[in-house]
Design an enzyme around this catalytic site. Structure first.
Site, mmCIF file in Angstrom:
data_model
loop_
_atom_site.group_PDB
_atom_site.id
_atom_site.type_symbol
_atom_site.label_atom_id
_atom_site.label_comp_id
_atom_site.label_asym_id
_atom_site.label_seq_id
_atom_site.Cartn_x
_atom_site.Cartn_y
_atom_site.Cartn_z
ATOM 1 N N ARG A 101 0.815 -1.211 0.000
ATOM 2 C CA ARG A 101 0.000 0.000 0.000
ATOM 3 C C ARG A 101 0.853 1.267 0.000
ATOM 4 O O ARG A 101 0.462 2.284 -0.527
ATOM 5 C CB ARG A 101 -0.898 -0.037 1.234
ATOM 6 N N TYR A 102 2.003 1.209 0.664
ATOM 7 C CA TYR A 102 2.923 2.347 0.731
ATOM 8 C C TYR A 102 4.154 2.003 -0.093
ATOM 9 O O TYR A 102 4.519 0.836 -0.192
ATOM 10 C CB TYR A 102 3.372 2.585 2.168
ATOM 11 N N ARG A 105 7.284 0.026 1.890
ATOM 12 C CA ARG A 105 7.082 -1.139 2.751
ATOM 13 C C ARG A 105 5.889 -1.947 2.289
ATOM 14 O O ARG A 105 4.928 -1.402 1.752
ATOM 15 C CB ARG A 105 6.909 -0.723 4.220
ATOM 16 N N CYS A 114 -4.298 -17.224 14.661
ATOM 17 C CA CYS A 114 -3.768 -16.469 15.800
ATOM 18 C C CYS A 114 -3.781 -17.350 17.042
ATOM 19 O O CYS A 114 -4.478 -18.360 17.094
ATOM 20 C CB CYS A 114 -4.637 -15.237 16.080
ATOM 21 N N CYS A 118 -9.352 -11.996 18.886
ATOM 22 C CA CYS A 118 -9.857 -10.792 19.531
ATOM 23 C C CYS A 118 -11.233 -10.490 18.958
ATOM 24 O O CYS A 118 -11.420 -10.530 17.740
ATOM 25 C CB CYS A 118 -8.910 -9.631 19.252
ATOM 26 N N CYS A 121 -11.305 -7.817 16.200
ATOM 27 C CA CYS A 121 -10.273 -7.921 15.163
ATOM 28 C C CYS A 121 -10.681 -7.243 13.855
ATOM 29 O O CYS A 121 -11.781 -7.446 13.357
ATOM 30 C CB CYS A 121 -9.978 -9.387 14.877
ATOM 31 N N ARG A 123 -9.338 -7.863 11.014
ATOM 32 C CA ARG A 123 -9.305 -8.844 9.918
ATOM 33 C C ARG A 123 -10.145 -10.064 10.271
ATOM 34 O O ARG A 123 -9.863 -11.179 9.838
ATOM 35 C CB ARG A 123 -7.858 -9.267 9.611
ATOM 36 N N ASP A 283 -11.242 0.063 13.962
ATOM 37 C CA ASP A 283 -11.613 -0.050 12.546
ATOM 38 C C ASP A 283 -13.069 -0.478 12.414
ATOM 39 O O ASP A 283 -13.656 -1.044 13.333
ATOM 40 C CB ASP A 283 -10.693 -1.057 11.847
ATOM 41 N N ASP A 320 -6.836 4.185 10.425
ATOM 42 C CA ASP A 320 -6.586 3.574 9.122
ATOM 43 C C ASP A 320 -7.798 3.961 8.271
ATOM 44 O O ASP A 320 -8.905 3.484 8.513
ATOM 45 C CB ASP A 320 -6.458 2.057 9.275
ATOM 46 N N LYS A 327 -2.807 4.782 7.050
ATOM 47 C CA LYS A 327 -2.947 5.270 8.425
ATOM 48 C C LYS A 327 -2.509 6.725 8.498
ATOM 49 O O LYS A 327 -1.478 7.078 7.938
ATOM 50 C CB LYS A 327 -2.054 4.449 9.354
HETATM 51 C C1 PLP Z 1 -0.302 -0.679 8.925
HETATM 52 C C2 PLP Z 1 0.242 -1.048 7.628
HETATM 53 C C3 PLP Z 1 1.589 -0.821 7.314
HETATM 54 C C4 PLP Z 1 2.544 -0.222 8.320
HETATM 55 O O1 PLP Z 1 2.333 1.124 8.507
HETATM 56 P P1 PLP Z 1 3.357 1.946 9.413
HETATM 57 O O2 PLP Z 1 2.719 3.301 9.466
HETATM 58 O O3 PLP Z 1 4.683 1.925 8.736
HETATM 59 O O4 PLP Z 1 3.412 1.278 10.743
HETATM 60 C C5 PLP Z 1 2.049 -1.159 6.074
HETATM 61 N N1 PLP Z 1 1.237 -1.697 5.138
HETATM 62 C C6 PLP Z 1 -0.068 -1.921 5.390
HETATM 63 C C7 PLP Z 1 -0.897 -2.502 4.323
HETATM 64 C C8 PLP Z 1 -0.602 -1.606 6.649
HETATM 65 O O5 PLP Z 1 -1.893 -1.851 6.899
HETATM 66 S S1 SF4 Z 2 -6.369 -8.463 16.285
HETATM 67 FE FE1 SF4 Z 2 -6.990 -10.098 14.836
HETATM 68 S S2 SF4 Z 2 -5.093 -10.641 13.759
HETATM 69 FE FE2 SF4 Z 2 -4.479 -9.562 15.639
HETATM 70 S S3 SF4 Z 2 -4.191 -11.199 17.201
HETATM 71 FE FE3 SF4 Z 2 -6.299 -10.430 17.422
HETATM 72 S S4 SF4 Z 2 -7.499 -11.856 16.137
HETATM 73 FE FE4 SF4 Z 2 -5.361 -12.078 15.482
#
Ligand code: PLP
Ligand code: SF4
Length: 357
Positions: A101-102, A105, A114, A118, A121, A123, A283, A320, A327
């Protein structure tokens, strides 16, 4: 005589609880909640490690650990803004398992399972015990993509929780990344040191690093009660190995959205050599509205931390942006401008005009 009595005598779990019947057996839910919890468990994954189960007071429906992990019928209440992909992972997925996305990175969803699940969560629609690993072929494609993208300076290993993978698999990944010249940083995002600290063995810690690559680790914790002696020891093993640690916390209504709890949490991180990094606004994941605060409430919390608590204890409060826009810090802003004049607010709320030169 031991004067510190447990609130309720109940069997201590020895393994991870995954089924509603096990939650009932270990006293975490009363019999009259079994059906409701079974309905939630049929929809979303459930896992509570023995370490976390032991911390929960089942007599307290507001227990800050219990609310994070014990299924709640409120998870069926969704709002129109909530989506299965709240932070827009899908549109930035460049090959199976890799979100780019960036520019500098990329985020690798190394495992989809996991140690705990949570209830809030982000995701939750994609994690669970059924899909556990990225296939060797998919991982080969991920590595090929990263090799071909010289602007990728950092690989974030996430999931699911990557630290539930075997040390052997983690070691292979880290060594494969170390072979790629332009990848300088590997960053693991995990809840394991807090929720399953015994998994942080010397073998696992050793697998996280390789010559030619710098390893960072982001630890997810949401409440000071998670810092058990075993969790502190796991963090110490990581820090003693020279791995820089940063924190991640999800802002959760009724769990950590008050100044005392968030101060205690940030101080616990710093005391354990974890630099506070992000406080995430909740989120828009399905059925998580009962955990979400407003952004104004999050900003008020950040104002309470600023100045009153060491600068080392200050996380960045981030949102986010739904749709995959990334973010961004969401305040509070201490600077305002009117008629070309800047006004700066101090930590006590006092306002000061700033006129440089
Ligand atoms: C959160 C996230 C990151 C990391 O973001 P930082 O601001 O560098 O901590 C990188 N890629 C994706 C897709 C993310 O969701
Ligand atoms: S937030 Fe989601 S991905 Fe992260 S540890 Fe909890 S259940 Fe797993």
């Amino acid at each position: 005589m031991n004067t510190i009595a447990k609130p309720v005598a109940r069997p201590v779990a020895e393994k991870t609880l995954r089924h509603p019947a096990e939650l009932l057996e270990s006293g975490l839910i009363p019999p009259d909640r079994l059906a409701a919890v079974e309905a939630v468990a049929a929809r979303y994954a459930v896992a509570i490690t023995a370490e976390m189960a032991e911390l929960i007071d089942p007599a307290d429906p507001a227990d800050p650990i219990g609310r994070q992990f014990v299924p709640d019928p409120a998870e069926f209440e969704t709002t129109p803004d909530e989506t299965d992909d709240p932070i827009g992972d899908e549109i930035h997925q460049v090959t199976e398992g890799l979100i780019h996305r960036y520019p500098d990175r990329a985020l690798l969803k190394f495992v989809h399972a996991c140690a705990v699940y949570c209830r809030f969560c982000f995701r939750r629609e994609t994690v669970g015990p059924q899909a556990s690993h990225l296939s060797p072929k998919a991982l080969e494609n991920v590595l090929a993509y990263i090799r071909n993208q010289p602007e990728i300076w950092e690989v974030i290993v996430s999931g699911g929780d990557p630290l539930i993978a075997s040390p052997r698999r983690i070691r292979t990944l880290v060594h494969d990344l170390a072979q790629i010249d332009h990848v300088r940083i590997v960053r693991f995002h995990t809840r394991v040191p807090m929720v399953a600290p015994d998994r942080v063995t010397d073998g696992l810690v050793d697998a996280l690093t390789a010559p030619g690559l710098t390893t960072w680790l982001a630890v997810h914790a949401n409440h000071p009660g998670e810092f058990t002696p075993a969790a502190r020891a796991a963090l110490a093993r990581l820090a003693d190995a020279g791995i820089p640690l940063v924190s991640q916390t999800v802002l959760l209504a009724g769990i950590n959205d008050d100044p005392e709890t968030i101060t205690g949490l940030m101080r616990a991180f710093v005391e354990n050599r974890v630099k506070p990094y992000y406080l995430h606004h909740g989120d828009l994941a399905p059925g998580t509205g009962h955990f979400r605060t407003t952004i104004a409430e999050g900003q008020a919390l950040m104002r309470a931390l600023r100045g009153r608590v060491s600068g080392l204890c200050q996380p960045t409060y981030v949102l986010d942006i739904p749709g995959g826009y990334g973010k961004v810090p969401v305040g509070p802003d201490h600077v305002s401008e009117s008629n070309g004049c800047l006004t700066i607010e101090d930590y006590c709320g006092g306002r000061h005009t700033y006129r440089p030169g």
